[in-house]
Scaffold this motif. Structure first.
Motif, PDB file in Angstrom:
ATOM      1  N   VAL A 165       0.087  15.598  -4.679  1.00 10.74           N
ATOM      2  CA  VAL A 165      -0.942  14.704  -4.170  1.00 10.74           C
ATOM      3  C   VAL A 165      -0.896  14.612  -2.655  1.00 10.74           C
ATOM      4  O   VAL A 165      -1.813  14.103  -2.028  1.00 10.74           O
ATOM      5  CB  VAL A 165      -0.836  13.288  -4.776  1.00 10.74           C
ATOM      6  CG1 VAL A 165      -1.223  13.320  -6.252  1.00 10.74           C
ATOM      7  CG2 VAL A 165       0.558  12.720  -4.604  1.00 10.74           C
ATOM      8  N   ALA A 166       0.198  15.091  -2.056  1.00 11.76           N
ATOM      9  CA  ALA A 166       0.306  15.111  -0.603  1.00 11.76           C
ATOM     10  C   ALA A 166       1.363  16.140  -0.240  1.00 11.76           C
ATOM     11  O   ALA A 166       2.273  16.412  -1.016  1.00 11.76           O
ATOM     12  CB  ALA A 166       0.694  13.743  -0.045  1.00 11.76           C
ATOM     13  N   GLU A 196       0.530   2.651   7.022  1.00 10.84           N
ATOM     14  CA  GLU A 196      -0.696   3.117   7.666  1.00 10.84           C
ATOM     15  C   GLU A 196      -0.879   2.467   9.028  1.00 10.84           C
ATOM     16  O   GLU A 196      -1.380   3.069   9.951  1.00 10.84           O
ATOM     17  CB  GLU A 196      -1.910   2.800   6.784  1.00 10.84           C
ATOM     18  CG  GLU A 196      -1.913   3.560   5.477  1.00 10.84           C
ATOM     19  CD  GLU A 196      -2.212   5.038   5.676  1.00 10.84           C
ATOM     20  OE1 GLU A 196      -3.386   5.370   5.896  1.00 10.84           O
ATOM     21  OE2 GLU A 196      -1.278   5.856   5.610  1.00 10.84           O
ATOM     22  N   ASP A 217       2.265   1.699  -3.395  1.00  8.24           N
ATOM     23  CA  ASP A 217       1.221   2.174  -4.309  1.00  8.24           C
ATOM     24  C   ASP A 217       1.057   3.690  -4.227  1.00  8.24           C
ATOM     25  O   ASP A 217       0.863   4.363  -5.233  1.00  8.24           O
ATOM     26  CB  ASP A 217      -0.128   1.513  -3.981  1.00  8.24           C
ATOM     27  CG  ASP A 217      -0.178   0.056  -4.445  1.00  8.24           C
ATOM     28  OD1 ASP A 217       0.694  -0.332  -5.251  1.00  8.24           O
ATOM     29  OD2 ASP A 217      -1.079  -0.676  -3.993  1.00  8.24           O
ATOM     30  N   ARG A 218       1.138   4.202  -3.011  1.00  9.58           N
ATOM     31  CA  ARG A 218       0.922   5.647  -2.832  1.00  9.58           C
ATOM     32  C   ARG A 218       2.029   6.490  -3.460  1.00  9.58           C
ATOM     33  O   ARG A 218       1.805   7.655  -3.791  1.00  9.58           O
ATOM     34  CB  ARG A 218       0.810   5.980  -1.333  1.00  9.58           C
ATOM     35  CG  ARG A 218      -0.556   5.692  -0.736  1.00  9.58           C
ATOM     36  CD  ARG A 218      -0.691   6.317   0.647  1.00  9.58           C
ATOM     37  NE  ARG A 218       0.228   5.738   1.609  1.00  9.58           N
ATOM     38  CZ  ARG A 218      -0.022   4.628   2.304  1.00  9.58           C
ATOM     39  NH1 ARG A 218      -1.162   4.002   2.149  1.00  9.58           N
ATOM     40  NH2 ARG A 218       0.857   4.157   3.151  1.00  9.58           N
ATOM     41  N   VAL A 219       3.233   5.946  -3.578  1.00 10.14           N
ATOM     42  CA  VAL A 219       4.337   6.768  -4.091  1.00 10.14           C
ATOM     43  C   VAL A 219       4.731   6.424  -5.531  1.00 10.14           C
ATOM     44  O   VAL A 219       5.594   7.086  -6.103  1.00 10.14           O
ATOM     45  CB  VAL A 219       5.586   6.669  -3.173  1.00 10.14           C
ATOM     46  CG1 VAL A 219       5.245   7.188  -1.776  1.00 10.14           C
ATOM     47  CG2 VAL A 219       6.128   5.251  -3.118  1.00 10.14           C
ATOM     48  N   THR A 220       4.102   5.421  -6.088  1.00  8.79           N
ATOM     49  CA  THR A 220       4.459   5.025  -7.449  1.00  8.79           C
ATOM     50  C   THR A 220       4.205   6.165  -8.436  1.00  8.79           C
ATOM     51  O   THR A 220       3.134   6.764  -8.441  1.00  8.79           O
ATOM     52  CB  THR A 220       3.634   3.790  -7.863  1.00  8.79           C
ATOM     53  OG1 THR A 220       3.969   2.716  -6.991  1.00  8.79           O
ATOM     54  CG2 THR A 220       3.954   3.392  -9.295  1.00  8.79           C
ATOM     55  N   PHE A 254       6.817  10.288   2.554  1.00 14.35           N
ATOM     56  CA  PHE A 254       5.473   9.865   2.146  1.00 14.35           C
ATOM     57  C   PHE A 254       5.289   8.354   2.058  1.00 14.35           C
ATOM     58  O   PHE A 254       4.163   7.877   2.021  1.00 14.35           O
ATOM     59  CB  PHE A 254       5.106  10.512   0.801  1.00 14.35           C
ATOM     60  CG  PHE A 254       5.073  12.008   0.888  1.00 14.35           C
ATOM     61  CD1 PHE A 254       3.984  12.652   1.451  1.00 14.35           C
ATOM     62  CD2 PHE A 254       6.148  12.768   0.462  1.00 14.35           C
ATOM     63  CE1 PHE A 254       3.953  14.037   1.565  1.00 14.35           C
ATOM     64  CE2 PHE A 254       6.124  14.152   0.562  1.00 14.35           C
ATOM     65  CZ  PHE A 254       5.033  14.787   1.116  1.00 14.35           C
ATOM     66  N   ALA A 255       6.385   7.609   1.973  1.00 12.97           N
ATOM     67  CA  ALA A 255       6.256   6.151   1.991  1.00 12.97           C
ATOM     68  C   ALA A 255       6.155   5.731   3.452  1.00 12.97           C
ATOM     69  O   ALA A 255       7.147   5.483   4.116  1.00 12.97           O
ATOM     70  CB  ALA A 255       7.457   5.488   1.324  1.00 12.97           C
ATOM     71  N   ALA A 273       0.838  -1.209   0.000  1.00 14.32           N
ATOM     72  CA  ALA A 273       0.000   0.000   0.000  1.00 14.32           C
ATOM     73  C   ALA A 273       0.871   1.257   0.000  1.00 14.32           C
ATOM     74  O   ALA A 273       0.581   2.232  -0.703  1.00 14.32           O
ATOM     75  CB  ALA A 273      -0.927  -0.010   1.221  1.00 14.32           C
ATOM     76  N   ALA A 274       1.952   1.220   0.781  1.00 11.96           N
ATOM     77  CA  ALA A 274       2.854   2.383   0.831  1.00 11.96           C
ATOM     78  C   ALA A 274       3.497   2.614  -0.536  1.00 11.96           C
ATOM     79  O   ALA A 274       3.604   3.754  -0.998  1.00 11.96           O
ATOM     80  CB  ALA A 274       3.927   2.175   1.900  1.00 11.96           C
ATOM     81  N   ARG A 297       5.530   9.012  -8.380  1.00  7.16           N
ATOM     82  CA  ARG A 297       5.559  10.311  -7.709  1.00  7.16           C
ATOM     83  C   ARG A 297       6.911  10.487  -7.041  1.00  7.16           C
ATOM     84  O   ARG A 297       7.550   9.513  -6.662  1.00  7.16           O
ATOM     85  CB  ARG A 297       4.456  10.368  -6.642  1.00  7.16           C
ATOM     86  CG  ARG A 297       3.086  10.239  -7.255  1.00  7.16           C
ATOM     87  CD  ARG A 297       2.054   9.781  -6.259  1.00  7.16           C
ATOM     88  NE  ARG A 297       0.716   9.817  -6.869  1.00  7.16           N
ATOM     89  CZ  ARG A 297      -0.371   9.458  -6.241  1.00  7.16           C
ATOM     90  NH1 ARG A 297      -0.323   9.012  -5.008  1.00  7.16           N
ATOM     91  NH2 ARG A 297      -1.529   9.535  -6.841  1.00  7.16           N
TER      92      ARG A 297
END
Lengths: 116, 251
Positions: free
Chosen positions: B183-184, B249, B116-119, B245-246, B113-114, B121
């Motif tokens: 995005v963040a 959660e 995925d969020r930074v791919t 950002f990586a 998931a982590a 980016r």
């Protein structure tokens, strides 16, 4: 105070992005590196149990730079010795007070203080 | 002497041999420990230096910390050049490959998931400093009275406070403007000048996660904002591997 920085409003240190990310050498500034590798990054449990408490302590120490003066000088971190911002800030109020009293004395000899 | 494994980053899609030119500590080659679709990038370390007994002492030595931090970042950058990368916190160390694999398996879904969020980016940093040396005030006439002198002092202090508030307001506005192409975004703590070596007051230290296709736009925004405010120094730095950002959660 010296200002050795470039006189432009923005100093971009990144390469044009079409050269691919991360191909640039890392920044020279230790603070920039530590800010990320020490303060950020994923925390998962290792087999060696030291990490978190020690690193939290270390982070605080590095932020405050509570290394011994000898060690700091050995590393070349000694610029604050001549930096009025650092030596003087704590004394600002005391100095200003002294200055005020002196000025009052000069300006109004014998008339006493009308404001303090 | 016993050995351990230092974990730099977890990656996804790292091509075979991509890191052959990069070494870890003491010239050790980097190795991959695989767990499903994930690769842990590790190198062998001596536990006499990186073990439980030695680390508390070594972590007090800023020179040692600097060496480890720079090596860590170099390796993470190398991984991020070739694959999606989730950087680990400094000194994450395992006894052996089984230890790495066990941990990877345990948090596998969170790591995915982590990632995925930074791919696609990248992280950019923007620091804003108040430029020192505003034009010095005209030399004051010799005051007729102490009261006038004190009044002038008070006015100067008030002017400084107002200027500070304006500068902080500008920093917030700048953060919002920069966040447009991201995005963040995170606001980091201002750096201690004793460590950064910078004399100017840092009024903003932001980290931004920017989609690669918007990186040009982001840089242009930062440049424009900097050039529109000659009283500020705006420094753009990046791209960084996604350190800020990586994140996992959960645990």
């Amino acid at each position: 105070m010296t200002d050795a920085q470039t006189p432009v409003g923005t100093r971009a240190s990144g390469l044009p992005t079409n050269q691919g990310p991360y191909s640039r050498p890392q920044p020279a500034n230790l603070a920039d590196i530590l800010e990320r590798v020490l303060d950020k990054g994923i925390i998962i449990a290792g087999d060696i149990r030291v990490n978190l408490l020690d690193i939290e302590l270390l982070t605080v120490k590095i932020r405050l730079l509570v290394v011994s003066v000898d060690k700091a000088q050995e590393m070349g971190i000694d610029w604050w010795r001549n930096d009025p911002m650092f030596n003087a800030r704590a004394e600002d109020l005391a100095n200003e007070n002294r200055e005020l009293k002196q000025r009052l004395k000069e300006l109004e000899p014998g008339s006493g203080t009308e404001e303090d | 002497m016993s050995g351990g494994l230092y974990l730099f980053a977890v990656s996804r899609g790292l091509p075979e041999g991509a890191l052959s030119a990069v070494t870890g500590f003491d010239g050790e080659h980097l190795r991959l420990v695989r767990s499903g679709d994930l690769q842990a990038v590790v190198c062998a370390v001596d536990l006499a230096e990186f073990g439980e007994a030695a680390l508390p002492r070594n972590l007090e030595d800023l020179r040692w910390v600097e060496h480890v931090a720079r090596t860590h970042d170099e390796v993470v950058r190398a991984v991020a050049r070739h694959a999606e990368a989730a950087p680990m916190r400094l000194v994450t160390i395992y006894a052996d490959e089984d230890g790495v694999r066990r941990q990877l398996d345990r948090v596998h879904d969170d790591l995915v998931a982590a990632l995925d969020r930074v791919t696609g980016r990248s992280e950019w940093g923007v620091k804003v400093y108040a430029r020192p040396g505003e034009p010095p005030a005209a030399p004051a006439p010799r005051e007729a009275s102490g009261a006038a002198y004190l009044q002038r002092k008070r006015e100067a202090a008030q002017a400084r406070r107002t200027a500070d508030e304006q500068v902080e307001h500008v920093a917030r506005a700048l953060h919002e403007a920069l966040s447009g192409a991201t995005v963040a975004a995170r606001v980091l703590a201002p750096q201690d000048p004793r460590l950064s070596g910078r004399h100017e007051r840092m009024i903003h230290n932001g980290a931004y996660l920017v989609p690669e296709e918007r990186a040009d736009e982001f840089q242009a925004t930062a440049t424009l904002l900097g050039s529109s405010r000659p009283d500020l120094i705006v420094e753009l730095q990046g791209p960084w591997p996604p350190y800020s950002f990586a994140v996992l959660e959960t645990g």
